[in-house]
Design a protein around this motif. Structure first.
Motif, mmCIF file in Angstrom:
data_model
loop_
_atom_site.group_PDB
_atom_site.id
_atom_site.type_symbol
_atom_site.label_atom_id
_atom_site.label_comp_id
_atom_site.label_asym_id
_atom_site.label_seq_id
_atom_site.Cartn_x
_atom_site.Cartn_y
_atom_site.Cartn_z
ATOM 1 N N GLN A 11 8.001 22.481 -0.335
ATOM 2 C CA GLN A 11 7.115 21.926 -1.365
ATOM 3 C C GLN A 11 5.826 21.379 -0.762
ATOM 4 N N ASP A 12 4.757 21.506 -1.561
ATOM 5 C CA ASP A 12 3.489 20.859 -1.223
ATOM 6 C C ASP A 12 3.268 19.743 -2.248
ATOM 7 N N LEU A 13 2.857 18.596 -1.739
ATOM 8 C CA LEU A 13 2.664 17.432 -2.611
ATOM 9 C C LEU A 13 1.264 16.871 -2.385
ATOM 10 N N ARG A 14 0.585 16.592 -3.498
ATOM 11 C CA ARG A 14 -0.767 16.031 -3.380
ATOM 12 C C ARG A 14 -0.873 14.757 -4.218
ATOM 13 N N VAL A 15 -1.390 13.690 -3.584
ATOM 14 C CA VAL A 15 -1.720 12.472 -4.316
ATOM 15 C C VAL A 15 -3.244 12.409 -4.395
ATOM 16 N N THR A 16 -3.769 12.257 -5.615
ATOM 17 C CA THR A 16 -5.220 12.188 -5.781
ATOM 18 C C THR A 16 -5.607 10.754 -6.157
ATOM 19 N N ASP A 68 0.818 -1.199 0.000
ATOM 20 C CA ASP A 68 0.000 0.000 0.000
ATOM 21 C C ASP A 68 0.855 1.254 0.000
ATOM 22 N N MET A 69 2.121 1.121 -0.347
ATOM 23 C CA MET A 69 3.012 2.280 -0.280
ATOM 24 C C MET A 69 3.331 2.826 -1.669
ATOM 25 N N LEU A 70 3.303 4.125 -1.750
ATOM 26 C CA LEU A 70 3.694 4.824 -2.969
ATOM 27 C C LEU A 70 4.990 5.572 -2.650
ATOM 28 N N ASN A 71 6.048 5.288 -3.384
ATOM 29 C CA ASN A 71 7.294 6.033 -3.183
ATOM 30 C C ASN A 71 7.393 7.139 -4.220
ATOM 31 N N VAL A 72 7.483 8.376 -3.744
ATOM 32 C CA VAL A 72 7.567 9.515 -4.665
ATOM 33 C C VAL A 72 8.946 10.136 -4.545
ATOM 34 N N ILE A 124 4.335 7.185 0.790
ATOM 35 C CA ILE A 124 2.968 7.598 1.130
ATOM 36 C C ILE A 124 2.051 6.383 1.153
ATOM 37 N N PRO A 125 1.389 6.107 2.269
ATOM 38 C CA PRO A 125 0.453 4.981 2.301
ATOM 39 C C PRO A 125 -0.814 5.294 1.490
ATOM 40 N N THR A 126 -1.180 4.389 0.599
ATOM 41 C CA THR A 126 -2.363 4.641 -0.239
ATOM 42 C C THR A 126 -3.611 3.997 0.347
ATOM 43 N N ASN A 127 -3.443 3.132 1.311
ATOM 44 C CA ASN A 127 -4.572 2.430 1.938
ATOM 45 C C ASN A 127 -5.473 1.762 0.897
ATOM 46 N N GLY A 128 -4.834 1.154 -0.090
ATOM 47 C CA GLY A 128 -5.582 0.386 -1.087
ATOM 48 C C GLY A 128 -6.269 1.211 -2.156
ATOM 49 N N GLY A 136 -11.623 10.118 -5.326
ATOM 50 C CA GLY A 136 -11.722 11.570 -5.095
ATOM 51 C C GLY A 136 -10.967 12.026 -3.862
ATOM 52 N N SER A 137 -10.538 11.098 -3.031
ATOM 53 C CA SER A 137 -9.797 11.502 -1.822
ATOM 54 C C SER A 137 -8.358 11.844 -2.190
ATOM 55 N N THR A 138 -7.664 12.497 -1.266
ATOM 56 C CA THR A 138 -6.280 12.917 -1.534
ATOM 57 C C THR A 138 -5.403 12.673 -0.310
#
Ligand SMILES: [Zn+2]
Length: 610
Positions: free
Chosen positions: A521-526, A505-509, A569-573, A530-532
């Motif tokens: 920096q501000d970082l957003r994963v969408t 469930d991890m996203l490495n950026v 960043i955990p994506t929680n599925g 629709g959640s971020t």
């Protein structure tokens, strides 16, 4: 009148209570009488000036401006205009071709200090006066002065017969004492750009033939009707850095009470080309005045006048001169800009020759905030990226052109007019707006109010502004001002890789600083639902971070020395749709293409390897 005294006293008191370095300001009170010959465009002037030397230094000389002397062939302003690669089209080579009776001059100067003559030398636009005796630190001297002047044909700002037929635009028109402040003397020759002045009270009597109407800095002591009949116009202004006036026989005046302590006047000639726009203007100008009172702080003077005159738009204390024949958006825009200078020039008066970005940039910033609120939607073009998008666009374009010059350049000394304009107006505006990316928008807005309060009727410099922002936010900002003011380094961050680890469930950026100026920096994963996930990544050198938004998480501090940074960043599925840097478009990032990674096939792992 009494109330005015109370307001001004309150400002004096506030100034004293919050008194910080340098702690002193010179003060000059003018009592002036001028007789105007409207046929010859000449006037004879005399004045008594009380000069209060509040500095810690004894003064053995003073400098005064003689701006009109710039309007002579061969003057520094003329030569500058004819040799710069992108001259102001209003000036060009017009000064060079002025006939004798259309040139400007100030001469026949008789100047005494406490009754003893001074040795006077006129060095074109600067009058150098050697004093017969020093004005001791903490003491005052009384100057008396007589002079003769010829008003130039209107070329830049001042003069007779502007292009819309206004007879007299009287700005930068009298011998004006140059400022001596904690940074020393400021007697730079006038070449058509910026000003710096001393606060004082003005008592000005103007004698004209009957039939003229005059609008000016200050308040009138008679009615318009009386003065039109007698030709005697008397104005008082307290605690202003300059005095301007405009005269024409065909003026009409509309006055509106903003509240019981403030009147706005709209002065122009009637003309079917722009009658409609000027009928609409007061509504917007009054809204603008109210907005700025709320947004920055109370306008301290009893009146503000928008008068037709000059060659575009120029700010003076308690008044502006603008050309009248404009579309409504242009008329509202120029009025709000010049009026906004009441906060950042008339009251908080940075030396705009040295720190032009604190004058034009701050003014442009509050102007954009104001226009976004008061302009009807049909007047404003769509502004992608917020209220300051034009400033960001203009600055980035100039930065990428290779012709950018650092904000720390003296206003007169930029290589091109364009480099000056973009730096002072656009980059100065971006500097303020972009502070939101570091300390947060609300914090910045509150700190701007504090800056106005603390530095009213003073001459703050860059460090003074920086310290207000630092104290409010608790964040160190020396690096930000150093990069953005003293250098032409630019900002470019990119997402260099996104790695969705299989069966996890991890996203490495991975992020990379491509540009040479560091920024948090501000970082957003969408996600597809629709959640971020939102992260704020501060710099180590900030020694702190802005307040986080709801749900936002704090990343590890990024050392500015490190080109690369990675975050898990955990994506929680959840399925990732895209990953974006600076998603709220707060930064002047010169390449936005590399700020976004989009996942088209939602399950597929995508890696950017450029
Ligand atoms: Zn301006």
């Amino acid at each position: 009148m009494k109330y005015l005294f109370t307001i001004l006293s309150a400002f004096w008191l506030t100034s004293t209570l919050f008194c910080q370095y340098p702690g002193w300001q010179q003060k000059v009170n003018y009592k002036m009488d001028v007789n105007v010959n409207t046929e010859l465009h000449q006037y004879a002037g005399e004045m008594e000036v009380r000069y209060y030397n509040n500095s810690p230094d004894d003064l053995d000389k003073v400098f005064l401006y003689a701006f009109f002397n710039a309007f002579q062939p061969g003057s520094m302003m003329d030569v500058r205009s004819r040799t710069i690669s992108d001259p102001d089209s209003r000036v060009g080579s017009r000064i060079e071709s002025l006939p004798l009776d259309e040139q400007g001059w100030i001469k026949d100067i008789e100047l005494s200090l406490n009754g003893v003559p001074c040795k006077v030398t006129i060095e074109e636009t600067i009058i150098v006066a050697e004093l017969p005796d020093t004005i001791k630190a903490g003491k005052h001297g009384v100057f008396t002065m007589k002079w003769n002047a010829q008003v130039p044909r209107q070329i830049r700002r001042s003069g007779w017969m502007n292009k819309e037929g206004i007879e007299l635009s009287m700005t930068q028109w009298y011998p004006k004492f140059c400022e001596y402040d904690h940074e020393g003397w400021h007697s730079h020759p006038y070449i058509g750009r910026e000003f710096h002045g001393i606060w004082g009270n003005y008592d000005v009597t103007i004698h004209l033939p009957p039939g003229y109407q005059v609008a000016a800095t200050g308040t009138m002591t008679s009615t318009i009707e009386e003065s039109v009949e007698t030709g005697v116009w008397h104005f008082n202004a307290e605690k202003v850095i300059d005095f301007a006036w405009v005269a024409d026989k065909n003026f009409i005046t509309e006055s509106i009470e903003v509240d019981e302590n403030l009147t706005m006047n709209f002065v122009r000639t009637p003309n079917s080309d722009y009658n409609d726009q000027w009928t609409e203007l007061p509504r917007f100008a009054v809204q603008g005045m109210r907005f700025l009172n709320d947004f920055v702080g109370r306008y301290p003077y009893p009146q503000y006048t928008v008068a037709q005159g000059g060659d575009g738009g120029m700010e003076y204390p308690m008044m502006t001169l603008v050309t009248a024949n404009r579309s409504l958006p242009s008329l509202v825009g120029v009025t709000i800009h010049e009026m906004a200078h009441s906060w950042f020039q008339a009251v908080v008066a940075t030396n705009e020759a040295l720190y032009e970005w604190m004058d034009e940039g701050f003014t442009s910033w509050i102007e954009s905030e104001c226009l976004a609120v008061i302009s009807p939607s049909e007047m404003t073009k769509p502004r992608a990226g917020g209220n300051h998008a034009y400033a960001y666009y203009g600055y980035i374009k100039q930065a990428l052109s290779g012709n950018e010059e650092a904000l720390s350049t003296h206003a007169d000394h930029y290589t091109t007019n364009r480099a000056y304009g973009v730096a002072a107006y656009s980059k100065g505006e971006v500097l303020v707006e972009q502070l939101g990316a570091i300390i947060g928008d609300e914090m910045r807005n509150e700190a701007m109010k504090e800056y106005f309060k603390v530095w009213s009727f003073k001459h703050p410099g860059p460090t003074d502004f920086k310290r207000i922002m630092e104290k409010a936010s608790g964040i160190e900002l020396d690096w930000y001002f150093d990069y953005f003011v003293n250098t032409t380094h630019t900002i470019d961050y990119k997402i260099s890789g996104v790695d969705h680890i299989k069966n996890s469930d991890m996203l490495n950026v991975s992020l990379e600083r491509v540009g040479t100026m560091p920024m948090p920096q501000d970082l957003r994963v969408t996600y597809k639902d629709g959640s971020t996930s939102e992260y704020h990544i501060p710099l180590v050198i900030m020694r702190g971070n802005r307040e986080l938004m709801e749900g936002e998480m704090l990343g590890e501090d990024w050392p500015w020395t490190n080109p690369n940074y990675s975050i898990s960043i955990p994506t929680n599925g959840r399925r990732v749709v895209n990953v974006e840097l600076d998603p709220n478009l707060l930064q002047a990032d010169t390449d936005r293409e590399n700020n976004l990674v989009e996942f088209k096939g939602l399950k597929k792992v995508q890696f950017i390897s450029e």
